[in-house]
Design an enzyme around this catalytic site. Structure first.
Site, PDB file in Angstrom:
ATOM      1  N   ARG A  10      28.685 -37.397  26.016  1.00  0.00           N
ATOM      2  CA  ARG A  10      28.855 -38.396  24.616  1.00  0.00           C
ATOM      3  C   ARG A  10      27.759 -39.358  24.381  1.00  0.00           C
ATOM      4  O   ARG A  10      28.533 -40.190  24.834  1.00  0.00           O
ATOM      5  CB  ARG A  10      30.723 -38.063  24.139  1.00  0.00           C
ATOM      6  CG  ARG A  10      30.758 -37.969  22.932  1.00  0.00           C
ATOM      7  CD  ARG A  10      32.793 -38.978  23.069  1.00  0.00           C
ATOM      8  NE  ARG A  10      33.114 -39.309  21.519  1.00  0.00           N
ATOM      9  CZ  ARG A  10      33.387 -40.373  21.008  1.00  0.00           C
ATOM     10  NH1 ARG A  10      34.375 -41.248  22.001  1.00  0.00           N
ATOM     11  NH2 ARG A  10      33.524 -40.698  19.773  1.00  0.00           N
ATOM     12  N   HIS A  55      30.269 -43.475  14.418  1.00  0.00           N
ATOM     13  CA  HIS A  55      30.671 -44.397  15.310  1.00  0.00           C
ATOM     14  C   HIS A  55      30.489 -45.974  14.765  1.00  0.00           C
ATOM     15  O   HIS A  55      30.102 -46.763  15.380  1.00  0.00           O
ATOM     16  CB  HIS A  55      30.019 -44.356  15.763  1.00  0.00           C
ATOM     17  CG  HIS A  55      31.160 -44.994  17.262  1.00  0.00           C
ATOM     18  ND1 HIS A  55      31.133 -44.120  18.803  1.00  0.00           N
ATOM     19  CD2 HIS A  55      31.438 -45.641  17.763  1.00  0.00           C
ATOM     20  CE1 HIS A  55      31.880 -44.833  19.465  1.00  0.00           C
ATOM     21  NE2 HIS A  55      31.544 -45.300  18.838  1.00  0.00           N
ATOM     22  N   GLU A 101      36.992 -42.555  15.611  1.00  0.00           N
ATOM     23  CA  GLU A 101      38.310 -43.791  15.048  1.00  0.00           C
ATOM     24  C   GLU A 101      38.444 -43.835  13.357  1.00  0.00           C
ATOM     25  O   GLU A 101      38.645 -44.810  13.337  1.00  0.00           O
ATOM     26  CB  GLU A 101      38.500 -44.636  15.945  1.00  0.00           C
ATOM     27  CG  GLU A 101      38.844 -44.252  18.065  1.00  0.00           C
ATOM     28  CD  GLU A 101      38.982 -45.068  18.976  1.00  0.00           C
ATOM     29  OE1 GLU A 101      38.570 -46.139  18.052  1.00  0.00           O
ATOM     30  OE2 GLU A 101      38.982 -45.085  19.832  1.00  0.00           O
ATOM     31  N   ASN A 250      41.330 -39.865  21.203  1.00  0.00           N
ATOM     32  CA  ASN A 250      40.726 -40.933  21.932  1.00  0.00           C
ATOM     33  C   ASN A 250      41.951 -42.153  22.233  1.00  0.00           C
ATOM     34  O   ASN A 250      43.116 -42.612  21.649  1.00  0.00           O
ATOM     35  CB  ASN A 250      40.148 -42.031  21.588  1.00  0.00           C
ATOM     36  CG  ASN A 250      38.722 -41.819  21.126  1.00  0.00           C
ATOM     37  OD1 ASN A 250      38.105 -40.543  21.770  1.00  0.00           O
ATOM     38  ND2 ASN A 250      37.571 -41.657  20.834  1.00  0.00           N
ATOM     39  N   TYR A 252      44.066 -44.449  25.082  1.00  0.00           N
ATOM     40  CA  TYR A 252      43.826 -45.502  26.047  1.00  0.00           C
ATOM     41  C   TYR A 252      45.391 -46.322  26.483  1.00  0.00           C
ATOM     42  O   TYR A 252      45.946 -46.794  28.106  1.00  0.00           O
ATOM     43  CB  TYR A 252      43.158 -46.821  25.707  1.00  0.00           C
ATOM     44  CG  TYR A 252      42.190 -46.851  25.273  1.00  0.00           C
ATOM     45  CD1 TYR A 252      41.112 -46.809  26.463  1.00  0.00           C
ATOM     46  CD2 TYR A 252      41.897 -46.304  23.892  1.00  0.00           C
ATOM     47  CE1 TYR A 252      39.745 -46.237  25.753  1.00  0.00           C
ATOM     48  CE2 TYR A 252      40.355 -45.607  23.363  1.00  0.00           C
ATOM     49  CZ  TYR A 252      38.990 -45.584  24.845  1.00  0.00           C
ATOM     50  OH  TYR A 252      38.238 -45.746  24.349  1.00  0.00           O
ATOM     51  N   GLU A 323      37.912 -40.033  24.934  1.00  0.00           N
ATOM     52  CA  GLU A 323      37.709 -41.513  25.468  1.00  0.00           C
ATOM     53  C   GLU A 323      38.828 -41.453  25.358  1.00  0.00           C
ATOM     54  O   GLU A 323      40.281 -41.443  25.864  1.00  0.00           O
ATOM     55  CB  GLU A 323      37.791 -41.997  24.429  1.00  0.00           C
ATOM     56  CG  GLU A 323      35.904 -41.907  23.355  1.00  0.00           C
ATOM     57  CD  GLU A 323      36.287 -43.283  22.419  1.00  0.00           C
ATOM     58  OE1 GLU A 323      36.712 -44.675  22.281  1.00  0.00           O
ATOM     59  OE2 GLU A 323      35.088 -43.833  21.800  1.00  0.00           O
TER      60      GLU A 323
END
Length: 416
Positions: A10, A55, A101, A250, A252, A323
Site C-alpha cells: 500500500r 494522505h 484517516e 486503520n 492501533y 494499517e
C-alpha cells in the site's frame, strides 16, 4: 519485498506531485513517471499495488485560494484529481482508497489546529466536505475502474468503558460516535451518527439533532456538535451510491473512557459527556504497555473487539486492515543496535494483535457474511503480511504499518 514474500503493498499518491497547483492542465510528467514506474515494478515482482489518493498533503494553492477542506469548492477539485489518477493508473491498479484517516486531517487540521494547516473551528465543515469528496470521486471510479474496489481508510481507537457503570458504558459508545462512527456512519449509512439504541448496553448513537448531551443510558443524545450540518437528501443519496466496497480499518490502540457531563472530546471539540483516561483503569492498572508514541498502548484484545464491532455495525462484505503497527520504545539515537535489530517489543505487538485477529475470525463469527446485516452494493507505505482466505470471510487482508521508516507528520522521524 519479493524476498520477504510480500504480496500486496500500500502506498499513497501525493496530490501536489501530480498537480502542483491543485488542478488544471496536464498532470506533472515527472510525478506520473514516478508512480507509473513504481506500479510497474510492483506488478513485475508479483506484488499487488493498493493506492490511496489522499494522505493529507493538500496542494498549498487550494488552501491559499479558498481554505482547502473547509470550503465546498474542494469537492470538485478532488473529483478532478481523482478522475485523473484513475485514468492514469486504473488499468493497472484495482484496489483504491480515496482518503486516509479523514478524522485526522479534518479534526486535527481544521478543528484543533494541531496538524496542518493549523486552523481551528472549521473541522465539521471539513469533515462533511471530505465525505462528499469521496462520493464525488466514487462516481468517477465506477466509470473509469469498473473492475476495481474502492473504500476510505477509517481510523479509530477502541473505547473501553472505565467501569461497568451504565454511564461509563454510554460514554464509551459516545467516544466511538466521535471516533470511528464519525466517518463510518455517513460512508455506510448516508448520514451522521445514525439513531440506534441497543438493549442492555446503553450504547445510544443519535443523529445530529437536539442538544441533550446527558450521559444517561435511558435517553437518546447527540454525539455531534451543533456545527455538524446534516446532509441533504441529495447528499445522502450520493453517499449511499458511493458506499465503500469494503471497510478499510486503520487500528492501533484503545483508551479507557468514563462519563464526564460537560466533558469535551479532545479530537472534535464537541461537548461529548465523556473524558478519556487512557493510561489506567479504576484499579490503577495500565490499559497496556506504552509504545514510544504517547498515544499508543499495546492492547491486542481491543483489536479483536474492534473487528467484531465493525463487522456487527457495518455488515461490510469485506474488512481490510489497512494499517496496524507501533512505534517501539527504546529506538532513539544511541539505543543499543542489537536490541533494535532483535525488535522484541514490535515482534510481540504484531504477534499478539494477529492472534486476536485470528480469534475474531475463528471464535467470534467475524467469518461468515450475513446478507441481512446491512451490507450494500458493491503516504507512506505498508506491507501485506497476513492473509485470511476462506470463502465468505469478511476479514481478508492485513497491512503492517510500516515497511519503511515512518515519517510521522508533525513529529517527523521522532515518534514522540
Amino acid at each position: 519485498m519479493r524476498s520477504l514474500n510480500v504480496t500486496r503493498f500500500r502506498f499513497s499518491l501525493a496530490w501536489p506531485r501530480l498537480f502542483p497547483a491543485g488542478r488544471g492542465g496536464a498532470p506533472n510528467a515527472d510525478g506520473v513517471l514516478f508512480y507509473s514506474t513504481l506500479i510497474d515494478a510492483l506488478l513485475a515482482a508479483g506484488i499487488e499495488p493498493w493506492v490511496t489518493l489522499y494522505h493529507w498533503d493538500l496542494p498549498q494553492a487550494l488552501q491559499d485560494e479558498y481554505g482547502g477542506w473547509a470550503s465546498e469548492r474542494v469537492v470538485a477539485d478532488f473529483r478532478a484529481y481523482a478522475a485523473a489518477a484513475f485514468a492514469l493508473f486504473g488499468t493497472r491498479v484495482a484496489r483504491w482508497t480515496t482518503l486516509n484517516e479523514p478524522w485526522v486531517f479534518t479534526m486535527q487540521g481544521y478543528q484543533l489546529g494541531t496538524h496542518a494547516p493549523g486552523l481551528k473551528g472549521q473541522g465539521w465543515a471539513a469533515a462533511k466536505n471530505a465525505v462528499l469528496a469521496h462520493a464525488a470521486a466514487a462516481s468517477e471510479f465506477r466509470a473509469l475502474v469498473p473492475h476495481g474496489r474502492l473504500s476510505v481508510n477509517i481510523n479509530g481507537d477502541w473505547a473501553q468503558p472505565w467501569s461497568s457503570d451504565a454511564d461509563d458504558v454510554v460514554a464509551a459508545g459516545r467516544a466511538l460516535d466521535l471516533g470511528l462512527h464519525l466517518f463510518g456512519d455517513p460512508l455506510f449509512f448516508g448520514q451522521w451518527v445514525r439513531e440506534q439504541e441497543r438493549e442492555g448496553g446503553g450504547v445510544v448513537a443519535a443523529q445530529c439533532s437536539g442538544s441533550d448531551l446527558s450521559p444517561s443510558p435511558s435517553q437518546p443524545r447527540t454525539a455531534l456538535a451543533a456545527g455538524a450540518t446534516p446532509f441533504t437528501a441529495a447528499e445522502s443519496a450520493a453517499l449511499l451510491a458511493a458506499t465503500p466496497d469494503h471497510f478499510a480499518l486503520n487500528f492501533y490502540t484503545a483508551a479507557y473512557v468514563r462519563a464526564a457531563p460537560g466533558g469535551v472530546d479532545g479530537g472534535t471539540g464537541a461537548v461529548a459527556g465523556f473524558e478519556r483516561a487512557q493510561a489506567s483503569g479504576p484499579d490503577g492498572a495500565p490499559i497496556g504497555p506504552r509504545a514510544a508514541s504517547t498515544w499508543l498502548y499495546k492492547t491486542p484484545w481491543a483489536f479483536r473487539a474492534m473487528l467484531n464491532h465493525v463487522h456487527a455495525r457495518y455488515g461490510a462484505p469485506e474488512i481490510v486492515v489497512t494499517e496496524n503497527g507501533c512505534s517501539a520504545p527504546g529506538e532513539r539515537a544511541g539505543a543499543p543496535k542489537a536490541a533494535a535489530v532483535a525488535d522484541d517489543w514490535r515482534v510481540d505487538y504484531y504477534a499478539s494483535y494477529l492472534r486476536e485477529a485470528a480469534a475474531a475470525v475463528r471464535q467470534d463469527g467475524v467469518v461468515s457474511w450475513r446478507a441481512g446485516a446491512g451490507a450494500r452494493r458493491r503516504g507512506a507505505s505498508a506491507s501485506h503480511l497476513f492473509f485470511f482466505s476462506p470463502l465468505h470471510q469478511p476479514l481478508t487482508t492485513y497491512f503492517a504499518w510500516s515497511l519503511l521508516d515512518n515519517f510521522e507528520w508533525a513529529d517527523g522521524y521522532d515518534a514522540l
